[in-house]
Design a protein around this motif. Structure first.
Motif, short mmCIF file in Angstrom:
data_model
loop_
_atom_site.label_atom_id
_atom_site.label_comp_id
_atom_site.label_asym_id
_atom_site.label_seq_id
_atom_site.Cartn_x
_atom_site.Cartn_y
_atom_site.Cartn_z
N VAL A 286 -4.16 3.20 -1.78
CA VAL A 286 -3.41 2.51 -1.22
C VAL A 286 -2.44 3.04 -0.43
CG1 VAL A 286 -3.75 0.32 -2.45
CG2 VAL A 286 -2.02 1.13 -2.97
N GLU B 144 -3.22 -0.35 2.84
CA GLU B 144 -3.56 -2.11 3.90
C GLU B 144 -2.62 -2.23 4.82
OE1 GLU B 144 -0.56 -1.52 0.08
OE2 GLU B 144 -1.79 -0.44 1.27
N ARG C 12 -8.01 2.89 1.57
CA ARG C 12 -8.14 1.83 1.93
C ARG C 12 -5.99 0.80 1.68
NH1 ARG C 12 -7.47 0.91 -3.83
NH2 ARG C 12 -7.75 3.72 -4.01
#
Length: 364
Positions: free
Chosen positions: A314, A289, A287
Motif C-alpha cells: 500500500v 490507495e 496497491r
C-alpha cells in the motif's frame, strides 16, 4: 472529528515506519473508542499516556514515536497541540543526550520552519541531503536517520512539508520555493551546490518542481509522490481516503469538498517531466490507495533519468521499509558518485533483504 476506524486503518503504516511492534500498537488501538479530546479512550489520550510512561522509564525515542502518533494525522485542537509539543520537546532531550543532531530555525517571508540538522560546518562543507516526509508525518519521525549521514559523506537537514509540525508556512502551489530557501539558509555550512533530496510522498512533488528551477538540486529519491494524475483525475479523487482529503483540506485551507478543484493546476506537465535535469529514483506501490498507477506510469514515459522500483504494498510500502530505505540511500549515493565502500555495503544489504523474502523452494 476524525473517523476512529479510518485512523486505526491508516496509522499502521506510520507506526511500522517507526519500528513500533504490531502486537504493541494493536493493543493500544483496542483501547481507543473516540477521537474527542485527550480523555481516556480517546486517540490523543491513549497514545499520550503510553508516551508518558515510556518517557518516565527513560525510553525517550520510543516516547517521541507515541507522542507523534497522538498528534496524527494533523493538529486540530488542544490535545493534538500538546502531543506535538511533547513530541518535539522529548525529541530535543533525546538528541541532546545522543549528540550529533542540531536545531535550526529558518525564517522565510511566509513564516518560520523548524529543522533538525547534522554535519553542518563552516569548514569542510559536505554535500547536503534534505529529508522531508509527506502530509501526515513530522520531522521527528525521520530525524533519527541523521545519525547515518556522516558516514555516507553528507550533511543533513530534516524538516516538514508546509503546514505540518513546526513548518509554519502555508501549503500552496508555489510551496516548492521552500527548498531553495532552505539551501540559502545553510549555504555557508554545507555544499548546497550538491544537494540531494529524499522527499516522501507529497514532498516529492515539491522537490521535482524545485529541481526544475534550482540547479543546486542534483538528485531526488521519492516514495509514492503525486505527479499529475493525482491532481487531475476526478474519478480517482472521489475514492481517496477521507483522512487524505481532510488533511489536504486542513493544510491548504479549503473545504474538503473543494480539495480536488483547488489542486487541479498543481499537476506537473509531461513537458516539465521531460525537462527534469536531475536523476529521479521513485518507489511505487502496486496497491497504493492514494497515488494512482498513472503517476509512476507517466514518469516511465517522460523522465529522462529514472530508476523505479515497485513493491506489492500500500501507500508508502510500510511492509518493505528496510529494503526501501536501503534502495533509497543506494540510489542517492549512486547519483552522488564516489564512496564505493558505503555503496557496496548498501548494495549487499539490499540484495540480502531481497533474498530473505524469496519463497523457499517447495519440497519435491
Amino acid at each position: 472529528m476524525n473517523d476512529v476506524t479510518e485512523l486505526k486503518q491508516y496509522v499502521g503504516a506510520h507506526a511500522l515506519s517507526q519500528s513500533l511492534p504490531p502486537e504493541h500498537f494493536h493493543k493500544l488501538l483496542d483501547r481507543i473508542r473516540t477521537d474527542e479530546g485527550g480523555a481516556p479512550g480517546s486517540w490523543a489520550g491513549e497514545w499520550c499516556r503510553a508516551g508518558e510512561r515510556l518517557e518516565q522509564e527513560g525510553h525517550l525515542l520510543e516516547a517521541v514515536r507515541h507522542f507523534n502518533m497522538a498528534r496524527f494525522p494533523y493538529v486540530d485542537g488542544p490535545a493534538r497541540t500538546e502531543a506535538l509539543e511533547r513530541c518535539v520537546s522529548v525529541f530535543d532531550r533525546w538528541r541532546k543526550e545522543t549528540g550529533g543532531i542540531e536545531r535550526l530555525d529558518v525564517d522565510t517571508p511566509e513564516g518560520r520552519v523548524g529543522c533538525w540538522t547534522s554535519g553542518l560546518s563552516d569548514t569542510g562543507r559536505k554535500p547536503l541531503l534534505i529529508f522531508m516526509g509527506g502530509i501526515v508525518s513530522i520531522k521527528e519521525q525521520w530525524a533519527p536517520l541523521l545519525g547515518r549521514l556522516s558516514k555516507l559523506g553528507f550533511a543533513g537537514l530534516v524538516t516538514e512539508i508546509p503546514g505540518v509540525g513546526e513548518n509554519g508556512l502555508p501549503y500552496h502551489k508555489d510551496s516548492w520555493r521552500l527548498l531553495p530557501r532552505l539551501l540559502d539558509a545553510v549555504q555557508g555550512s554545507a555544499d548546497v551546490a550538491n544537494t540531494y533530496c529524499i522527499t516522501l510522498s507529497f514532498s516529492g512533488h515539491l522537490a521535482v518542481r524545485a529541481a526544475l528551477e534550482d540547479d543546486r538540486i542534483r538528485g531526488i529519491m521519492t516514495v509514492g509522490a503525486p505527479v499529475n494524475d493525482f491532481f487531475t483525475d476526478r474519478a480517482w479523487q472521489a475514492q481517496l481516503p477521507r483522512i487524505t482529503v481532510d488533511t489536504l483540506a486542513h493544510l491548504t485551507g479549503v473545504a474538503s469538498a473543494d480539495v480536488g478543484e483547488h489542486l487541479r493546476d498543481w499537476a506537473l506537465s509531461d513537458q516539465e517531466l521531460r525537462s527534469l535535469p536531475v536523476p529521479l529514483a521513485y518507489a511505487a506501490s502496486a496497491r497504493d490507495e492514494i497515488i494512482p498507477a498513472g503517476d509512476p506510469g507517466r514518469l516511465r514515459r517522460t523522465v529522462p533519468d529514472l530508476r523505479i522500483v515497485e513493491y506489492d504494498d500500500v501507500h508508502g510500502a510500510p511492509s518493505h521499509l528496510p529494503e526501501m530505505q536501503m534502495w533509497g540511500f543506494h540510489s542517492i549515493l549512486r547519483m552522488k558518485g564516489g564512496h564505493l565502500l558505503p555503496r557496496a555495503a548498501l548494495r549487499y544489504a539490499l540484495l540480502a533483504g531481497r533474498l530473505r523474502r524469496r519463497p523457499a523452494p517447495t519440497p519435491a
